[in-house]
Structures are given as structure tokens and as C-alpha cells.
Scaffold this active site. Structure first.
Site, PDB file in Angstrom:
ATOM      1  N   PHE A  59      -6.856  -1.471   9.581  1.00 31.18           N
ATOM      2  CA  PHE A  59      -6.429  -2.781   9.112  1.00 31.18           C
ATOM      3  C   PHE A  59      -6.117  -3.875  10.163  1.00 31.18           C
ATOM      4  O   PHE A  59      -5.772  -4.861   9.792  1.00 31.18           O
ATOM      5  CB  PHE A  59      -5.245  -2.318   8.099  1.00 31.18           C
ATOM      6  N   ARG A  87      14.730  -4.783   6.164  1.00 35.32           N
ATOM      7  CA  ARG A  87      14.028  -4.088   5.691  1.00 35.32           C
ATOM      8  C   ARG A  87      14.160  -3.593   4.408  1.00 35.32           C
ATOM      9  O   ARG A  87      13.408  -3.601   3.884  1.00 35.32           O
ATOM     10  CB  ARG A  87      14.162  -2.658   6.750  1.00 35.32           C
ATOM     11  N   THR A  93       6.242  -1.459   2.925  1.00 29.03           N
ATOM     12  CA  THR A  93       4.947  -1.871   3.164  1.00 29.03           C
ATOM     13  C   THR A  93       4.030  -2.367   2.025  1.00 29.03           C
ATOM     14  O   THR A  93       3.645  -3.323   1.935  1.00 29.03           O
ATOM     15  CB  THR A  93       4.137  -1.402   4.394  1.00 29.03           C
ATOM     16  N   ARG A 104       8.946  -7.915  -1.218  1.00 27.36           N
ATOM     17  CA  ARG A 104       7.635  -7.540  -1.432  1.00 27.36           C
ATOM     18  C   ARG A 104       7.450  -7.020  -2.902  1.00 27.36           C
ATOM     19  O   ARG A 104       6.436  -7.238  -3.386  1.00 27.36           O
ATOM     20  CB  ARG A 104       7.311  -6.293  -0.559  1.00 27.36           C
ATOM     21  N   ASN A 114       1.855  -9.141   2.390  1.00 24.51           N
ATOM     22  CA  ASN A 114       3.195  -8.277   1.966  1.00 24.51           C
ATOM     23  C   ASN A 114       4.320  -9.412   2.425  1.00 24.51           C
ATOM     24  O   ASN A 114       5.390  -8.827   2.358  1.00 24.51           O
ATOM     25  CB  ASN A 114       3.373  -7.056   2.287  1.00 24.51           C
ATOM     26  N   GLU A 128      10.242  -8.185  20.206  1.00 32.01           N
ATOM     27  CA  GLU A 128       9.441  -9.357  19.377  1.00 32.01           C
ATOM     28  C   GLU A 128      10.373 -10.402  19.457  1.00 32.01           C
ATOM     29  O   GLU A 128       9.789 -11.669  19.451  1.00 32.01           O
ATOM     30  CB  GLU A 128       9.872  -8.826  17.745  1.00 32.01           C
TER      31      GLU A 128
HETATM   32  P1  IDP Z   1       5.754  -3.135   8.013  1.00 36.17           P
HETATM   33  O1  IDP Z   1       5.165  -4.515   8.253  1.00 36.17           O
HETATM   34  O2  IDP Z   1       6.269  -2.755   7.133  1.00 36.17           O
HETATM   35  O3  IDP Z   1       6.572  -2.660   9.375  1.00 36.17           O
HETATM   36  P2  IDP Z   1       3.651  -1.746   9.461  1.00 36.17           P
HETATM   37  O4  IDP Z   1       2.920  -0.395   9.176  1.00 36.17           O
HETATM   38  O5  IDP Z   1       4.191  -2.101  10.706  1.00 36.17           O
HETATM   39  O6  IDP Z   1       4.490  -2.471   8.448  1.00 36.17           O
HETATM   40  O7  IDP Z   1       2.123  -2.719   9.294  1.00 36.17           O
HETATM   41  C1  IDP Z   1       2.181  -4.196   9.947  1.00 36.17           C
HETATM   42  C2  IDP Z   1       1.477  -4.846   8.739  1.00 36.17           C
HETATM   43  O8  IDP Z   1       0.123  -4.575   8.769  1.00 36.17           O
HETATM   44  C3  IDP Z   1       2.024  -4.827   7.341  1.00 36.17           C
HETATM   45  O9  IDP Z   1       3.152  -5.515   7.197  1.00 36.17           O
HETATM   46  C4  IDP Z   1       0.788  -5.179   6.607  1.00 36.17           C
HETATM   47  O10 IDP Z   1       0.771  -6.632   6.517  1.00 36.17           O
HETATM   48  C5  IDP Z   1      -0.367  -4.645   7.325  1.00 36.17           C
HETATM   49  N1  IDP Z   1      -0.767  -3.176   6.870  1.00 36.17           N
HETATM   50  C6  IDP Z   1      -0.115  -2.183   7.252  1.00 36.17           C
HETATM   51  N2  IDP Z   1      -0.820  -1.122   6.683  1.00 36.17           N
HETATM   52  C7  IDP Z   1      -1.883  -1.660   6.220  1.00 36.17           C
HETATM   53  C8  IDP Z   1      -2.939  -0.976   5.486  1.00 36.17           C
HETATM   54  O11 IDP Z   1      -3.114   0.242   5.007  1.00 36.17           O
HETATM   55  N3  IDP Z   1      -3.835  -1.910   4.737  1.00 36.17           N
HETATM   56  C9  IDP Z   1      -3.637  -3.406   4.898  1.00 36.17           C
HETATM   57  N4  IDP Z   1      -2.823  -3.914   5.745  1.00 36.17           N
HETATM   58  C10 IDP Z   1      -2.003  -3.050   6.335  1.00 36.17           C
HETATM   59 MG    MG Z   2       6.077  -2.665  11.335  1.00 38.38          MG
END
Ligand code: IDP
Ligand code: MG
Length: 137
Positions: A59, A87, A93, A104, A114, A128
Site C-alpha cells: 500500500f 488514536r 486504521t 474514521r 481514512n 514526526e
Molecule cells: P495508522 O494511520 O492507523 O497508524 P498505519 O498502519 O501506520 O496506520 O498505515 C499508515 C496509513 O497507510 C494508514 O492510515 C492508511 O492510510 C494506509 N494504509 C495502511 N494499511 C493499508 C492497507 O492495507 N491498504 C491501504 N492503505 C493502507
Molecule cells: Mg501509523
């Protein structure tokens, strides 16, 4: 324990006119303060630093494209347990798995789009914040 978190309202939230809705939810949490806020379009270099942990995942490339598809709102939020609290406010996510009442859960359907990023730990927040607001003391 007062903390600082880096929040991004992603391009989908800005495009859909949800800036006020999302910031309103953050502002209504007692004792939390927005101490920096900026509308900006992110470049590849900034995003590679921010999402470096995900490089190589399926992704990653679509995420890079999406995050550059329009401006984001970057903000710093300070307050009591704000990292964990944001969070919770954001929800997990996957927006379909996210509970109604969370940002979300209320507004999203697509995992990539999201709506919001919020730092996931004190360590991530420090890293960050340096990327997005290097002038912050
Ligand atoms: P988070 O934003 O909840 O911390 P992370 O796993 O850090 O989630 O992933 C960063 C961002 O990447 C997510 O917010 C989402 O926009 C995207 N993302 C994560 N996993 C996927 C996936 O399986 N498919 C598509 N996009 C994803
Ligand atoms: Mg993250």
C-alpha cells in the site's frame, strides 16, 4: 501527563470539507490545545520521512500518491494523554472496522482514505513533529 502529537487531516478530509468537523472534535476534548496549524501540500521527500516504516509494503506507493493528491492540514495538539486520546478519537486504521463515533468510523470506508493521521507513540510524535514543525521548541 501532558504530551504533544502530530496530526494530519489527509487530502480526503480536506476535499470533503471535513476540516471543521474533525478539528471541532479535537477542540472539544477538555484541556487539549492546538498549538500549530497549517494547510500545505506535501512533497515526496517529506512523505518518505513520515511513512518510511511502510516502505516496500503493497500500500506504500498508492499511499504516497494519495497523500500528495491535495493539501493536508498539519497540526500540533498538546494536552493530557493526547497521543493515546487522538488514536481513540481517530479509530483503527480500517474505517469499516472503526466504531461509529470515531472519526474514521463516522466518515470513512476506504483503508487508504481514512481521513486522519495521529502519532502512535511518544517516540513517533517526537520524530514526526521534527519533520513537520522543525522550528518547534
Ligand atoms: P495508522 O494511520 O492507523 O497508524 P498505519 O498502519 O501506520 O496506520 O498505515 C499508515 C496509513 O497507510 C494508514 O492510515 C492508511 O492510510 C494506509 N494504509 C495502511 N494499511 C493499508 C492497507 O492495507 N491498504 C491501504 N492503505 C493502507
Ligand atoms: Mg501509523
Amino acid at each position: 501527563m501532558s504530551q504533544r502529537s502530530l496530526v494530519l487531516l489527509k487530502p480526503d478530509a480536506v476535499r470533503r470539507g471535513l476540516i471543521g468537523e474533525v478539528i471541532g472534535r479535537i477542540e472539544r476534548k477538555a484541556g487539549w490545545t492546538i498549538t500549530a496549524l497549517e494547510l500545505r501540500t506535501l512533497d515526496q521527500d517529506t512523505l518518505e520521512q513520515h511513512y518510511g516504516e511502510h516502505k516496500g509494503k503493497p500500500f506504500y506507493e498508492p499511499l504516497m500518491g494519495f497523500m500528495q493528491s491535495g493539501p493536508v492540514v498539519a497540526l500540533v495538539v498538546e494536552g493530557e494523554r493526547v497521543i493515546e486520546g487522538l488514536r481513540t478519537l481517530a479509530g483503527p486504521t480500517d474505517p469499516i472496522a472503526a466504531a461509529p463515533g470515531s472519526i474514521r468510523g463516522d466518515f470513512g470506508t476506504i483503508v487508504r482514505e481514512n481521513l486522519i493521521h495521529a502519532s502512535d507513540s511518544e517516540e513517533s510524535a517526537a520524530r514526526e513533529l521534527k519533520i513537520f514543525f522543525p522550528g518547534l521548541v
